[in-house]
Motif scaffolding. Structure first.
Motif, PDB file in Angstrom:
ATOM      1  N   ILE A 341       0.872  -1.305  -0.074  1.00 53.90           N
ATOM      2  CA  ILE A 341       0.043   0.055  -0.023  1.00 53.90           C
ATOM      3  C   ILE A 341       0.758   1.335  -0.024  1.00 53.90           C
ATOM      4  CG2 ILE A 341      -1.645   1.291   1.354  1.00 53.90           C
ATOM      5  CD1 ILE A 341      -2.837  -1.414   2.501  1.00 53.90           C
ATOM      6  N   GLU A 342       1.970   1.211   0.743  1.00 52.62           N
ATOM      7  CA  GLU A 342       3.126   2.373   0.716  1.00 52.62           C
ATOM      8  C   GLU A 342       3.533   2.481  -0.368  1.00 52.62           C
ATOM      9  OE1 GLU A 342       6.295   4.286   3.597  1.00 52.62           O
ATOM     10  OE2 GLU A 342       6.116   1.975   3.509  1.00 52.62           O
ATOM     11  N   VAL A 343       4.020   1.503  -0.945  1.00 52.84           N
ATOM     12  CA  VAL A 343       4.684   1.719  -2.439  1.00 52.84           C
ATOM     13  C   VAL A 343       3.697   2.403  -3.527  1.00 52.84           C
ATOM     14  CG1 VAL A 343       5.619   0.233  -4.239  1.00 52.84           C
ATOM     15  CG2 VAL A 343       6.379  -0.020  -1.789  1.00 52.84           C
ATOM     16  N   SER A 344       2.296   1.836  -3.445  1.00 52.46           N
ATOM     17  CA  SER A 344       1.290   2.509  -4.230  1.00 52.46           C
ATOM     18  C   SER A 344       1.361   3.777  -4.136  1.00 52.46           C
ATOM     19  CB  SER A 344       0.061   1.816  -3.922  1.00 52.46           C
ATOM     20  OG  SER A 344      -0.925   2.133  -4.748  1.00 52.46           O
ATOM     21  N   HIS A 345       1.034   4.352  -3.007  1.00 51.08           N
ATOM     22  CA  HIS A 345       0.963   5.741  -2.571  1.00 51.08           C
ATOM     23  C   HIS A 345       2.238   6.316  -3.085  1.00 51.08           C
ATOM     24  CE1 HIS A 345      -2.731   5.396  -0.619  1.00 51.08           C
ATOM     25  NE2 HIS A 345      -2.564   4.609   0.373  1.00 51.08           N
ATOM     26  N   LEU A 346       3.514   6.054  -2.775  1.00 50.84           N
ATOM     27  CA  LEU A 346       4.514   6.762  -3.101  1.00 50.84           C
ATOM     28  C   LEU A 346       4.751   6.687  -4.673  1.00 50.84           C
ATOM     29  CD1 LEU A 346       7.006   5.003  -0.525  1.00 50.84           C
ATOM     30  CD2 LEU A 346       6.447   7.552  -0.706  1.00 50.84           C
ATOM     31  N   ALA A 347       4.592   5.763  -5.455  1.00 55.01           N
ATOM     32  CA  ALA A 347       4.784   5.631  -6.798  1.00 55.01           C
ATOM     33  C   ALA A 347       3.718   6.720  -7.522  1.00 55.01           C
ATOM     34  CB  ALA A 347       4.582   4.149  -7.280  1.00 55.01           C
ATOM     35  N   VAL A 358      -0.499   8.215 -13.337  1.00 54.94           N
ATOM     36  CA  VAL A 358      -0.601   8.167 -11.830  1.00 54.94           C
ATOM     37  C   VAL A 358      -1.517   6.705 -11.349  1.00 54.94           C
ATOM     38  CG1 VAL A 358      -1.762   9.014  -9.623  1.00 54.94           C
ATOM     39  CG2 VAL A 358      -0.630  10.461 -11.363  1.00 54.94           C
ATOM     40  N   GLN A 359      -2.527   6.486 -12.101  1.00 52.58           N
ATOM     41  CA  GLN A 359      -3.220   5.226 -11.855  1.00 52.58           C
ATOM     42  C   GLN A 359      -2.491   3.985 -12.142  1.00 52.58           C
ATOM     43  OE1 GLN A 359      -6.342   4.973 -10.155  1.00 52.58           O
ATOM     44  NE2 GLN A 359      -6.010   7.090 -10.023  1.00 52.58           N
ATOM     45  N   LEU A 360      -1.857   4.149 -13.222  1.00 49.40           N
ATOM     46  CA  LEU A 360      -1.038   2.828 -13.697  1.00 49.40           C
ATOM     47  C   LEU A 360       0.173   2.773 -12.584  1.00 49.40           C
ATOM     48  CD1 LEU A 360       0.229   0.563 -15.532  1.00 49.40           C
ATOM     49  CD2 LEU A 360       1.558   2.497 -16.794  1.00 49.40           C
ATOM     50  N   ALA A 361       0.861   3.928 -12.169  1.00 50.63           N
ATOM     51  CA  ALA A 361       1.919   3.710 -10.944  1.00 50.63           C
ATOM     52  C   ALA A 361       1.446   3.265  -9.559  1.00 50.63           C
ATOM     53  CB  ALA A 361       2.517   4.955 -11.026  1.00 50.63           C
ATOM     54  N   LYS A 362       0.295   3.562  -9.258  1.00 50.95           N
ATOM     55  CA  LYS A 362      -0.442   2.993  -7.999  1.00 50.95           C
ATOM     56  C   LYS A 362      -0.803   1.706  -8.296  1.00 50.95           C
ATOM     57  CE  LYS A 362      -2.936   5.609  -5.524  1.00 50.95           C
ATOM     58  NZ  LYS A 362      -3.928   6.606  -4.929  1.00 50.95           N
ATOM     59  N   ARG A 363      -1.389   1.252  -9.436  1.00 56.86           N
ATOM     60  CA  ARG A 363      -1.829  -0.039  -9.362  1.00 56.86           C
ATOM     61  C   ARG A 363      -0.747  -1.220  -9.397  1.00 56.86           C
ATOM     62  NH1 ARG A 363      -6.892  -1.313 -11.588  1.00 56.86           N
ATOM     63  NH2 ARG A 363      -7.206  -3.478 -11.907  1.00 56.86           N
ATOM     64  N   ALA A 364       0.470  -0.593 -10.176  1.00 54.98           N
ATOM     65  CA  ALA A 364       1.685  -1.607 -10.402  1.00 54.98           C
ATOM     66  C   ALA A 364       2.367  -1.662  -8.872  1.00 54.98           C
ATOM     67  CB  ALA A 364       2.777  -0.999 -11.342  1.00 54.98           C
ATOM     68  N   GLY A 365       2.388  -0.647  -8.030  1.00 54.15           N
ATOM     69  CA  GLY A 365       2.821  -0.598  -6.849  1.00 54.15           C
ATOM     70  C   GLY A 365       1.989  -1.410  -5.779  1.00 54.15           C
TER      71      GLY A 365
END
Length: 520
Positions: A341-347, A358-365
């Motif tokens: 979850i933290e990686v998703s928010h940071l990414a 943004v959505q792609l980075a959060k989903r992949a994180g």
């Protein structure tokens, strides 16, 4: 009267009656035949009369048709004659126009011939002027070469060489300044983006182990858990797949298992049994089944909460379950679900700063460590397992690429993949995120570097990425390009033989040749 006479009279009477009947019938039949003949004759006369009337009617109709056809033929003939006259007139008009056009073309041809003669004369005059100009230019070039002592080609070559040198020098200086400025600006901007992302997002880090401690109301409960001749504890261990450790620790039982989900099921089941007080094999099996359902519900809810928290809806329900399993999975003491979850928010924060997806980075994180949910059950690294799961449940190819690239198993090809790498490193590097002792960590890094330095031709080596990669620089005069592949394979083999480590370690052997000049 005698009988014979009576018979004779009767016979005579019968004969006379027969004659009279025959005569009457014959007359009746003759009258009937006469009436039938009259009726037939009358019908015949009517038929003949009707036939003659029908014949006259058809003859009249035929005459009318003939007259109509004749009139139509006359009308068509008149129309054809009119069309012929119109066509004849059109042909005559066309002939007159063609005659006029021929006269006009003849006049234009005469004018063109006159103009062509004039142009030829002008071309001859221009040719003479061009020849005179070339002669004059040749004389000028000859005089200039005599004065300068150089030919035109030699002078041109000198000028080109001088311009090239000045351009190369100016371009090199400009490129150097641009590179330096870009490095300074890039490092400054990267630090600002990472610092901003870290400040905006901070997750709790839970240090967990492979054991769970269950408090008991009293020490007598230990005996009830063990049961007669140990049947209760054996039933518990068989049903849950964990080890129950009952030692001298007062009012406590330790549940030990490498699989965190099984350990949680056992913990919940034991707590329910303690609260219920009825502890026997049949009750144990029933309670373990209830605990499994309860933990499965907790896993599903944890996955749904993670999806809701990161606002990544549309994820396949099986992936949501696997995300929930990460709640009970730790890596170096760090809770993997909270880490994801933290990686998703940071990414997502860094992608927003850089203008990426943004959505792609959060989903992949969020999904980058999904392979850790099944790495106890399937062979392969959590990176490859995560990529396979994402493909299986129809995730976007860009998401799959980010998962495969977050430990450099494949080369990152997108900005989002690099951001997931950075966010993963930031989350893992937070104080308290990794519980591994500093001494063991340093020893493993030193061992990696020691193994790499033990080979001939190695100039420098560095253990990076928390010991997941060792980067080796070799001496170009001692190791060839082909030799780098052999050296990488030998170093990897020795690491496998002499070290114990989680996951995998990438061995990068780098051979480079540099040319350096100094401007004095």
């Amino acid at each position: 009267m005698s009988p014979i006479v009576c018979i004779a009279i009767a016979v005579a009477t019968a004969v006379i009656g027969a004659l009279i009947g025959y005569t009457y019938r014959k007359g009746y039949m003759e009258k009937k035949i006469d009436r039938t003949e009259e009726t037939a004759k009358r019908l015949y006369d009517d038929a003949v009369k009707k036939a003659e009337d029908y014949k006259k009617e058809k003859v009249l109709e035929a005459k009318e048709e003939i007259l109509k056809a004749k009139a139509e033929n006359d009308r068509e003939k008149a129309e054809n004659d009119r069309e012929l006259r119109e066509r004849r007139n059109e042909v005559q008009r066309t002939e007159r126009r063609l005659s006029q056009r021929e006269e006009t073309l003849e006049k234009k041809a005469d004018n063109l011939e006159a103009r062509e003669e004039g142009l030829n004369k002008k071309n001859e005059e221009l040719q003479k002027l061009r020849e005179e100009a070339e002669q004059y230019r040749d004389k000028q070039h000859t005089e200039l070469e005599r004065i300068a002592g150089l030919t035109a080609d030699e002078a041109k070559q000198i000028i080109v060489e001088r311009v090239q040198k000045e351009a190369f020098h100016d371009a090199a200086a400009m490129v150097r300044d641009i590179e330096q400025q870009a490095k300074e600006d890039g490092e400054k901007k990267a630090r600002n983006i990472i610092a901003l992302a870290i400040q905006k997002c901070a997750a709790d880090h839970v240090a967990e182990s492979t054991v769970s401690v269950i408090s008991l109301p009293n020490d007598d409960m230990k005996g009830r858990i063990i049961g007669r001749e140990g049947r209760n504890i054996r039933a518990l261990e068989t049903a849950t797949g964990v080890d129950l450790i009952i030692d001298d620790t007062p009012e406590a039982v330790i549940v030990s298992a490498f699989d965190p989900v099984r350990r949680e099921i056992a913990r919940v089941a034991v707590e329910k049994l303690i609260m219920d007080g009825r502890i026997h094999p049949a009750r144990i099996e029933e309670t373990v089944e209830k605990a499994k359902k309860e933990v499965e519900n907790q896993i599903r809810e944890a996955g749904e909460n993670a999806v809701f928290e990161t606002n990544q809806h549309g994820i396949h329900h099986e992936l949501v379950k696997l995300l929930g399993r990460l709640k009970y999975r730790t890596s170096y003491g760090q809770n993997v679900l909270k880490h994801s979850i933290e990686v998703s928010h940071l990414a997502g924060l860094m992608a927003a700063e850089l203008g990426a997806d943004v959505q792609l980075a959060k989903r992949a994180g969020l999904l980058h460590d999904i392979g850790k949910a099944v790495d106890h059950e399937a062979e392969g690294t959590h990176v490859s397992l995560g990529g396979e799961l994402a493909r299986k449940y129809h995730e976007n190819n860009d998401v799959v690429h980010c998962i495969l690239a977050h430990h450099n198993d494949v080369e990152p090809q997108t900005v989002e993949a690099v951001l997931v790498q950075a966010a993963d490193a930031i989350s893992a590097a937070r104080p308290g995120a990794r519980r591994e002792s500093l001494e063991n960590y340093i020893k493993r890094l030193e061992k990696l570097e020691e193994i790499a330095n033990s080979f001939d031709g190695v100039e420098k080596c560095y253990a990076i990425q928390s010991g997941r990669e060792v980067r080796i620089m070799v001496k170009p005069e001692d190791v060839t390009d082909e030799g780098t592949k052999v050296l990488a394979k030998e170093i990897a083999k020795r690491i496998e033989e002499q070290m114990e480590y989680p996951g995998q370690i990438r061995v990068n052997v780098i051979r480079e040749t540099r040319s350096t000049e100094f401007a004095k």
